[in-house]
Design an enzyme around this catalytic site. Structure first.
Site, mmCIF file in Angstrom:
data_model
loop_
_atom_site.group_PDB
_atom_site.id
_atom_site.type_symbol
_atom_site.label_atom_id
_atom_site.label_comp_id
_atom_site.label_asym_id
_atom_site.label_seq_id
_atom_site.Cartn_x
_atom_site.Cartn_y
_atom_site.Cartn_z
ATOM 1 N N GLU A 4 0.832 -1.292 -0.071
ATOM 2 C CA GLU A 4 0.001 0.037 -0.003
ATOM 3 C C GLU A 4 0.733 1.389 -0.037
ATOM 4 O O GLU A 4 0.582 2.310 -0.753
ATOM 5 C CB GLU A 4 -0.756 -0.079 1.263
ATOM 6 C CG GLU A 4 -1.937 -1.161 1.489
ATOM 7 C CD GLU A 4 -1.202 -2.400 1.894
ATOM 8 O OE1 GLU A 4 -2.071 -3.038 2.736
ATOM 9 O OE2 GLU A 4 -0.238 -2.597 1.978
ATOM 10 N N TRP A 50 18.379 -36.727 -17.111
ATOM 11 C CA TRP A 50 17.194 -35.829 -16.453
ATOM 12 C C TRP A 50 15.811 -36.478 -16.944
ATOM 13 O O TRP A 50 15.390 -36.737 -17.890
ATOM 14 C CB TRP A 50 17.052 -34.511 -17.181
ATOM 15 C CG TRP A 50 18.071 -33.844 -16.675
ATOM 16 C CD1 TRP A 50 19.323 -33.495 -17.555
ATOM 17 C CD2 TRP A 50 18.484 -32.860 -15.531
ATOM 18 N NE1 TRP A 50 20.354 -32.709 -16.906
ATOM 19 C CE2 TRP A 50 19.648 -32.205 -15.570
ATOM 20 C CE3 TRP A 50 17.800 -32.877 -14.260
ATOM 21 C CZ2 TRP A 50 20.169 -31.359 -14.711
ATOM 22 C CZ3 TRP A 50 18.489 -32.145 -13.169
ATOM 23 C CH2 TRP A 50 19.689 -31.634 -13.429
#
Length: 371
Positions: A46, A164
């Site tokens: 804010e 991987w």
């Protein structure tokens, strides 16, 4: 509000123990200021939006992802700052779960003549602050279990090779999860097998910060030559009975060695999570291995699951699966997820979800894996 939510998500991972919040000021149909939470002691969302708006904040509407705070912390209450700036209306996605505010910010704004509405964008806003919410309620971090596996449920070949399974898009998403987490935790078996760095690399670290690395290592087997000790950031080695010479060797590499033994001479995971919570760690990404994930599962300590599934088949009776531990004795006793989401990642799929509230796995009597 959609813009405020994007700003809030951009702050995730860099502002703990504060919540990640986004704020947008609108006047006459035009954005005059916006911002998100900064690291502790700096501006709240804010305040950042007000500073950007300047005099244009007077009479503007604020869209914010969390109720403006009403208490003094490192900064003054945002509710008071908004009143002083002359903001006309505040549209907040959620009431702040922090008991120091928890509706008091909205009350203070209304008492000053500011129109307040709550609820727009609440589902996404609640997900963004899920770790903060758990931390303020329990003092413990929010734990996400994350792993990558093949279609047949393997995390490595029978030889231990795992690089991987997932593709580049999945690995980038996994690094985004790391970047948004305060800490990454693994078991010592994974540390010995993979020698991981446990750093954010495929995406930019939030505010240049690397998540805290935590290795669950009952007898301090992690070698002082481990790759993670040559990386930026801090490492904690959680032990149950660390020999003095191993402790000294790890500390010489900059590691912090903490003792958290349970009655069986292993690391007490609830106690470890409590210790991390006391240090302001709100979110933990548990990346394996199977023993650690199984123990977290057995203990009902997992708040969210994020699984990367690759369209490959590995096979092999001896090829490891992602989760060990005791497990359940019957499929009917399995822990089922809700709010399940599936995202395609260039052929891979990321599936995430949350254990149903109050659900706990009913376990069989087989002994849990050592950690």
């Amino acid at each position: 509000m959609a813009r405020a939510l994007r700003l809030a998500r951009a702050a995730l991972g860099g502002v703990s123990p504060n919540p990640a919040v986004g704020a947008v000021l609108v006047k006459d149909g035009r954005v005059v200021g916006e911002g998100h939470t900064h690291p502790p002691g700096q501006r709240h969302a804010e305040t950042a939006a007000l500073e950007q708006a300047g005099a244009h904040a007077h009479g503007a509407d604020l869209y914010v992802t969390l109720e403006p705070c009403a208490h003094y912390g490192r900064t003054p209450p945002c509710a008071d700052t908004l009143i002083e700036a002359g903001v006309a209306a505040v549209h907040a996605a959620l009431i702040d779960p922090d008991p120091r505010t928890a509706g008091k910010g909205a009350e203070r704004l209304r008492a000053a003549g500011v129109a307040v509405s709550i609820g727009d964008g609440q589902e996404e806003a609640r997900e963004i602050i899920e770790a903060f919410d758990k931390h303020v309620r329990t003092g413990r971090p929010f734990v996400t279990a994350k792993f990558a596996m093949s279609l047949d449920g393997k995390i490595a070949a029978r030889t231990g090779d795992s690089r991987w399974i997932s593709n580049d898009a999945s690995r980038r998403e996994a690094h985004r999860l790391r970047a948004e987490s305060d800490a990454v935790i693994i078991g010592v078996g994974t540390a010995l097998a993979d020698d991981p760095m446990l750093t954010v690399r495929a995406v930019s670290p939030k505010n240049g910060r690397q998540p805290l690395r935590v290795v669950v290592d009952s007898t301090a087997r992690l070698p002082p030559t481990a790759a993670m000790f040559r990386q930026p950031g801090q490492t904690i080695v959680a032990t149950a009975a660390a020999p003095a010479d191993r402790r000294t060797a790890l500390e010489a590499q900059g590691a912090e060695v903490v003792d958290a033994p349970d009655a069986d001479g292993r690391v007490d995971l609830p106690a470890l999570l409590g210790l991390l919570g006391e240090r302001g760690v709100m979110s933990v990404l548990a990346e394996g291995g199977a023993g650690l994930l199984g123990s977290l599962f057995d203990g009902g300590l997992i708040d969210k699951v994020c699984v990367f599934v690759a369209p490959v088949l590995i096979g092999g009776a001896d090829a490891p699966s992602p989760m060990a531990g005791r497990g359940v004795g019957a499929i009917a006793d399995a822990l089922r997820l809700e709010r399940v989401r599936a995202v395609h990642l260039d052929g891979d799929m990321m599936v995430s979800g949350y254990p149903a509230p109050g659900a706990q796995p009913r376990l069989c009597s087989q002994a849990s894996s050592n950690r």
